[in-house]
Design a protein around this motif. Sequence first.
Motif, PDB file in Angstrom:
ATOM      1  N   GLU A  48       0.844  -1.268  -0.061  1.00 21.70           N
ATOM      2  CA  GLU A  48      -0.013   0.088   0.086  1.00 21.70           C
ATOM      3  C   GLU A  48       0.646   1.367   0.013  1.00 21.70           C
ATOM      4  O   GLU A  48       0.454   2.325  -0.641  1.00 21.70           O
ATOM      5  CB  GLU A  48      -0.931   0.079   1.316  1.00 21.70           C
ATOM      6  N   ARG A  51       1.928   1.865  -3.388  1.00 28.11           N
ATOM      7  CA  ARG A  51       1.120   2.621  -4.218  1.00 28.11           C
ATOM      8  C   ARG A  51       1.004   3.863  -4.183  1.00 28.11           C
ATOM      9  O   ARG A  51       0.772   4.739  -5.182  1.00 28.11           O
ATOM     10  CB  ARG A  51      -0.253   1.968  -3.963  1.00 28.11           C
ATOM     11  N   TYR A  52       1.355   4.423  -2.969  1.00 31.13           N
ATOM     12  CA  TYR A  52       1.350   6.368  -2.853  1.00 31.13           C
ATOM     13  C   TYR A  52       2.683   6.472  -2.785  1.00 31.13           C
ATOM     14  O   TYR A  52       2.632   7.861  -2.489  1.00 31.13           O
ATOM     15  CB  TYR A  52       0.533   6.487  -1.461  1.00 31.13           C
ATOM     16  N   ASN A 204     -11.928   6.664  13.186  1.00 34.04           N
ATOM     17  CA  ASN A 204     -10.912   6.719  11.839  1.00 34.04           C
ATOM     18  C   ASN A 204      -9.639   7.403  12.383  1.00 34.04           C
ATOM     19  O   ASN A 204      -9.217   7.700  13.402  1.00 34.04           O
ATOM     20  CB  ASN A 204     -11.650   7.703  10.901  1.00 34.04           C
ATOM     21  N   THR A 238       0.808   4.337  11.551  1.00 30.42           N
ATOM     22  CA  THR A 238       1.153   3.935   9.996  1.00 30.42           C
ATOM     23  C   THR A 238       0.660   2.529   9.752  1.00 30.42           C
ATOM     24  O   THR A 238       1.410   1.563  10.234  1.00 30.42           O
ATOM     25  CB  THR A 238       2.627   3.985   9.817  1.00 30.42           C
ATOM     26  N   ASN A 242      -4.055   3.881   6.563  1.00 28.20           N
ATOM     27  CA  ASN A 242      -3.782   5.478   6.700  1.00 28.20           C
ATOM     28  C   ASN A 242      -2.583   5.944   5.634  1.00 28.20           C
ATOM     29  O   ASN A 242      -2.305   7.023   5.604  1.00 28.20           O
ATOM     30  CB  ASN A 242      -3.128   5.606   7.990  1.00 28.20           C
ATOM     31  N   MET A 243      -2.255   4.953   4.835  1.00 29.67           N
ATOM     32  CA  MET A 243      -1.215   5.236   3.712  1.00 29.67           C
ATOM     33  C   MET A 243      -1.560   6.380   2.755  1.00 29.67           C
ATOM     34  O   MET A 243      -0.803   7.308   2.487  1.00 29.67           O
ATOM     35  CB  MET A 243      -0.768   4.136   2.867  1.00 29.67           C
ATOM     36  N   LYS A 244      -2.794   6.505   2.555  1.00 27.55           N
ATOM     37  CA  LYS A 244      -3.485   7.441   1.628  1.00 27.55           C
ATOM     38  C   LYS A 244      -3.547   8.773   2.438  1.00 27.55           C
ATOM     39  O   LYS A 244      -3.161   9.738   1.778  1.00 27.55           O
ATOM     40  CB  LYS A 244      -4.726   7.118   1.071  1.00 27.55           C
ATOM     41  N   GLY A 245      -3.721   8.528   3.584  1.00 28.36           N
ATOM     42  CA  GLY A 245      -3.497   9.684   4.652  1.00 28.36           C
ATOM     43  C   GLY A 245      -2.347  10.626   4.630  1.00 28.36           C
ATOM     44  O   GLY A 245      -2.232  11.570   4.617  1.00 28.36           O
ATOM     45  N   ALA A 247      -0.001  10.107   2.424  1.00 23.40           N
ATOM     46  CA  ALA A 247       0.200  10.783   0.991  1.00 23.40           C
ATOM     47  C   ALA A 247      -0.655  12.165   0.881  1.00 23.40           C
ATOM     48  O   ALA A 247      -0.142  13.202   0.272  1.00 23.40           O
ATOM     49  CB  ALA A 247      -0.190   9.812  -0.176  1.00 23.40           C
ATOM     50  N   LEU A 248      -1.938  12.214   1.216  1.00 23.42           N
ATOM     51  CA  LEU A 248      -2.834  13.464   1.082  1.00 23.42           C
ATOM     52  C   LEU A 248      -2.102  14.802   1.993  1.00 23.42           C
ATOM     53  O   LEU A 248      -2.322  15.687   1.681  1.00 23.42           O
ATOM     54  CB  LEU A 248      -4.123  13.024   1.416  1.00 23.42           C
ATOM     55  N   GLN A 249      -1.453  14.292   3.124  1.00 28.32           N
ATOM     56  CA  GLN A 249      -0.932  15.365   4.035  1.00 28.32           C
ATOM     57  C   GLN A 249       0.233  15.976   3.536  1.00 28.32           C
ATOM     58  O   GLN A 249       1.022  16.743   4.100  1.00 28.32           O
ATOM     59  CB  GLN A 249      -1.132  14.988   5.178  1.00 28.32           C
TER      60      GLN A 249
END
Length: 386
Positions: A48, A51-52, A204, A238, A242-245, A247-249
């Motif tokens: 994951e 992926r990010y 979350n 981690t 939360n991997m997408k989180g 990256a988004l931050q």
Amino acid sequence: MFLDKTVRRNENIVKAAFELHQKGLIDPDTYVLDIDTLLENAKNIKNEADRYGIKLYYMTKQIGRNPMVAKELDKLGYEGAVVVDFKEAMGLIDNHINIGHVGHLVQIPANIIEDILKAKPKIITVYSVEKAKQISQAAQRLELTQNIMLRVLDEEDMLYPAQYGGFYINELLQKVSEIISLPNINITGITSFPCFLYDEEENNIIPTHNVVTLNKAKKLIEENFNIKLTEINMPSATSVVNMKGIALQGGTHGEPGHALTGTTPYHAYNDAEEIPCMVYVSEVSHNLKGESYCFGGGYYRRSHMENALVGKNFHEAIKVKVEEPSLESIDYHFTLKSNTNVGDTVVMAFRTQIFVTRSHVAIVKGISKNTPEVIGIYDSQGRKIK
């Protein structure tokens, strides 16, 4: 905290714990690690992250700084271990483990800096200009250049007790000016902790104010100096979810710890990608006034112990309430709120930090196939026990 979840999602580790203790293959006050499941968790987390575009250091303190597990994580392509203090660093270096990130929660003492630098860590976190100078001087003596990362903070950030330190945002430009003049070191990153926490109401993992500070610091440094930061390290919680989180931050790096064993607070309330794969094993020592006492040694004050399974085997075990020891007491025993049979196995699953306990760690393979085999027993600091 995790007992019911572990029974439901990884029943075989609980069965194995009873069997190994009753056969005398493990002692009381031993954490059992299902290494096959742990490595599967690690693969899922890394997939994951890939992926990010997130790079990962792995933590070992929660699992007793275990070198056997660390070597397997190195093979999976992690960036190396994140070592929270110099003792962990030296122990893993002695076991030829790849050191990724050092100096974050505990700075490196002056007389040990050269030893750490010789291991060629990818990055070192510093809290002060003085520590940066010490690293610079040691790097000069060794004729190498070391990448460093600044821990940044603001008044509104969250910090845990006994973990204070770093550069306040309002003094950052002045401090960076001093540090970039030092030879043989490069500022290549910034970090903070904790950057994410589980919110029970939202169910979350959400960013803390520390993330705001990190992004503000990145902008300040890159716009005022000829520096391109390549590491925005956002540790805590981690995990796959939360991997997408991260990256988004704007994060570039994470540091899975409890996620490797499926034991973050998020995992307590959700069937996450990672499977629980660690249990604690003890033995009933004696009874007194309607209560039982099992051997202790593995207590962590944020463990949230709740229940234990007690018996000769999994199928006949009974669930018993556990009373946590008071903070002013040594955990010689844990109290079970019922009379049980002396010599019976006690199995629990709770949040832990094995490196602050007196426990042993049994690395067990074959659990998923119902063929458990102990392949190594270590103390809480990662030293192998004969």
